[in-house]
Design an enzyme around this catalytic site. Structure first.
Site, PDB file in Angstrom:
ATOM      1  N   ASP A 147      39.068  36.501  51.381  1.00  0.00           N
ATOM      2  CA  ASP A 147      40.190  36.045  50.564  1.00  0.00           C
ATOM      3  C   ASP A 147      41.244  35.372  51.440  1.00  0.00           C
ATOM      4  O   ASP A 147      42.442  35.548  51.222  1.00  0.00           O
ATOM      5  CB  ASP A 147      40.795  37.243  49.812  1.00  0.00           C
ATOM      6  CG  ASP A 147      41.766  36.803  48.725  1.00  0.00           C
ATOM      7  OD1 ASP A 147      41.667  35.662  48.267  1.00  0.00           O
ATOM      8  OD2 ASP A 147      42.641  37.611  48.352  1.00  0.00           O
ATOM      9  N   CYS A 201      27.894  40.018  30.037  1.00  0.00           N
ATOM     10  CA  CYS A 201      29.093  40.280  29.230  1.00  0.00           C
ATOM     11  C   CYS A 201      28.779  40.222  27.737  1.00  0.00           C
ATOM     12  O   CYS A 201      29.485  40.841  26.938  1.00  0.00           O
ATOM     13  CB  CYS A 201      30.189  39.259  29.560  1.00  0.00           C
ATOM     14  SG  CYS A 201      31.010  39.545  31.142  1.00  0.00           S
ATOM     15  N   CYS A 211      44.560  41.747  28.144  1.00  0.00           N
ATOM     16  CA  CYS A 211      45.531  41.085  29.022  1.00  0.00           C
ATOM     17  C   CYS A 211      46.905  41.048  28.363  1.00  0.00           C
ATOM     18  O   CYS A 211      47.073  40.443  27.294  1.00  0.00           O
ATOM     19  CB  CYS A 211      45.066  39.668  29.355  1.00  0.00           C
ATOM     20  SG  CYS A 211      46.196  38.798  30.462  1.00  0.00           S
ATOM     21  N   CYS A 227      49.535  35.366  34.623  1.00  0.00           N
ATOM     22  CA  CYS A 227      48.918  36.612  35.082  1.00  0.00           C
ATOM     23  C   CYS A 227      49.941  37.501  35.801  1.00  0.00           C
ATOM     24  O   CYS A 227      50.664  37.040  36.698  1.00  0.00           O
ATOM     25  CB  CYS A 227      47.758  36.273  36.017  1.00  0.00           C
ATOM     26  SG  CYS A 227      46.945  37.711  36.741  1.00  0.00           S
ATOM     27  N   CYS A 254      47.998  44.005  38.471  1.00  0.00           N
ATOM     28  CA  CYS A 254      47.683  44.473  37.117  1.00  0.00           C
ATOM     29  C   CYS A 254      46.186  44.720  37.040  1.00  0.00           C
ATOM     30  O   CYS A 254      45.395  43.872  37.467  1.00  0.00           O
ATOM     31  CB  CYS A 254      48.106  43.422  36.087  1.00  0.00           C
ATOM     32  SG  CYS A 254      47.695  43.839  34.373  1.00  0.00           S
ATOM     33  N   CYS A 257      42.695  44.229  32.625  1.00  0.00           N
ATOM     34  CA  CYS A 257      41.408  43.654  32.224  1.00  0.00           C
ATOM     35  C   CYS A 257      40.241  44.473  32.774  1.00  0.00           C
ATOM     36  O   CYS A 257      39.182  44.559  32.149  1.00  0.00           O
ATOM     37  CB  CYS A 257      41.305  42.193  32.656  1.00  0.00           C
ATOM     38  SG  CYS A 257      41.355  41.897  34.444  1.00  0.00           S
ATOM     39  N   CYS A 261      37.262  46.896  30.739  1.00  0.00           N
ATOM     40  CA  CYS A 261      35.872  46.447  30.882  1.00  0.00           C
ATOM     41  C   CYS A 261      34.897  47.620  30.831  1.00  0.00           C
ATOM     42  O   CYS A 261      34.979  48.540  31.649  1.00  0.00           O
ATOM     43  CB  CYS A 261      35.704  45.697  32.201  1.00  0.00           C
ATOM     44  SG  CYS A 261      34.004  45.130  32.493  1.00  0.00           S
TER      45      CYS A 261
END
Length: 364
Positions: A147, A201, A211, A227, A254, A257, A261
């Protein structure tokens, strides 16, 4: 490739999973460098301005989808997954985390940020994995990423079989949900490719529904400007007023989401102590964290990803959450008002503006 080169590549591929597990990685894969099919989606996302203030994404442009341009000589990308749920995470962790969001006086920090900075952990261990390869085959061209550069991590993870891209845009695994970090090693070794992952999914849109700010504007499409993770971490200025009430008590990142899931019932605990939650980040109160002056903040966040936002933005986020708690009639509203007012004069313009918003919360 010469016969000798094929033998070397086969040897490395055979040993990689074991080497990776010994370093704390959960899964390893190998992807090709042809990501041309992802270029249009990347360009459309940038053109829509969904990257917000993350200007480096625009600057790097298509280098994100062209590994061989980013690191000349690259012919394969070794991808790695590392689970990060703290080792003592309870079985009903999603329910517990969801309930905390409804307790206005608590300070909710994204789970990944409660332990040691993952950039440091993964970078060191990816480099150790590269060193292990070099011990066997000799020096080779490589570069480690976590990242930290223009890399299409989720795309590479999908192509190498670590998971598929969920509708929230995060990588998802049937064996590990989405509670994991990704890392990559760009290499000049023509390693055998691992099979890509298929998507699972289906018709589920739980992440879109969950969200708080509607940042997942369509399946597989995230507007970072909406976001909460972006707003509390990447965004440098004032939090847009229209999102402040929606932030609730989320002060750094956050997880909504991911909590929604269904695949995260398979999320795995970390094997490393690095990701264990630091006291008091898994059960902190807004008042308790507001009491940290800058020196305390720096001491408490040493080696933590939280330090990157600095004390001022930390307080900006806390002020918004305290304003929401005051508006909700939290039992500690009076103490919050007093604590905010006491710091107003000594705060910089950014923090002061959010303090003023918070102190006016009860009238909105």
């Amino acid at each position: 490739m010469s016969r000798q080169g094929q033998d070397v590549a086969a040897l490395v591929a055979q040993q990689l999973p074991g080497w990776a597990r010994s370093l704390g990685f959960s899964q390893i894969g190998v992807a090709d460098v042809d990501l041309s099919a992802a270029e249009k989606g990347l360009l459309d996302w940038l053109a829509a301005g969904f990257h917000g203030e993350m200007g480096y994404m625009q600057v790097h442009g298509l280098k994100r989808a062209r590994p061989a341009e980013l690191v000349p000589g690259t012919v394969r990308v070794i991808t790695a997954r590392m689970d990060y749920l703290p080792r003592d995470t309870a079985e009903d962790w999603t329910e517990r985390e969801t309930k905390r969001l409804a307790v206005s006086g608590e300070a909710v920090i994204s789970i990944y940020a409660r332990g040691r900075d993952y950039h440091k952990v993964l970078r060191q261990r990816l480099q150790a994995l590269a060193d292990r390869i070099a011990e066997v085959i000799g020096p080779f061209g490589h570069r480690v990423f976590t990242d930290s550069a223009p890399v299409l991590e989720a795309e590479l993870a999908t192509r190498s079989g670590l998971g598929w891209r969920g509708k929230h845009t995060l990588a998802l695994s049937r064996e590990g949900g989405s509670m994991f970090f990704l890392g990559e090693i760009y290499v000049d070794l023509a390693l055998p490719l691992t099979a890509p992952a298929s998507a699972h999914c289906g018709h589920c849109e739980a992440c879109l529904t969950a969200c708080p700010t509607g940042a997942i504007v369509a399946p597989y499409r995230l507007d970072a400007r909406r976001c909460i993770s972006y707003l509390t971490i990447e965004h440098h200025g004032a939090i847009p007023v229209e999102f402040r009430r929606l932030m609730g008590n989320r002060i750094y990142g956050c997880d909504d989401c991911q909590l929604a899931c269904p695949w995260n019932k398979y999320a795995r605990r970390a094997t490393l102590a690095d990701f264990d939650s630091r006291d008091p980040l898994d059960a902190a109160t807004l008042l308790g964290l507001w009491a940290w002056d800058e020196s305390e903040f720096l001491r408490r966040t040493e080696g933590s990803p939280i330090r990157r936002i600095g004390h001022a933005r930390w307080r900006r986020n806390l002020a918004v959450a305290m304003g929401n708690a005051i508006a909700a009639g939290d039992a500690a509203s009076a103490e919050m008002r007093a604590a905010l007012a006491a710091e107003r004069a000594s705060s910089n313009e950014l923090v002061r503006e959010h303090i003023d918003w918070a102190l006016g919360a009860a009238t909105r």
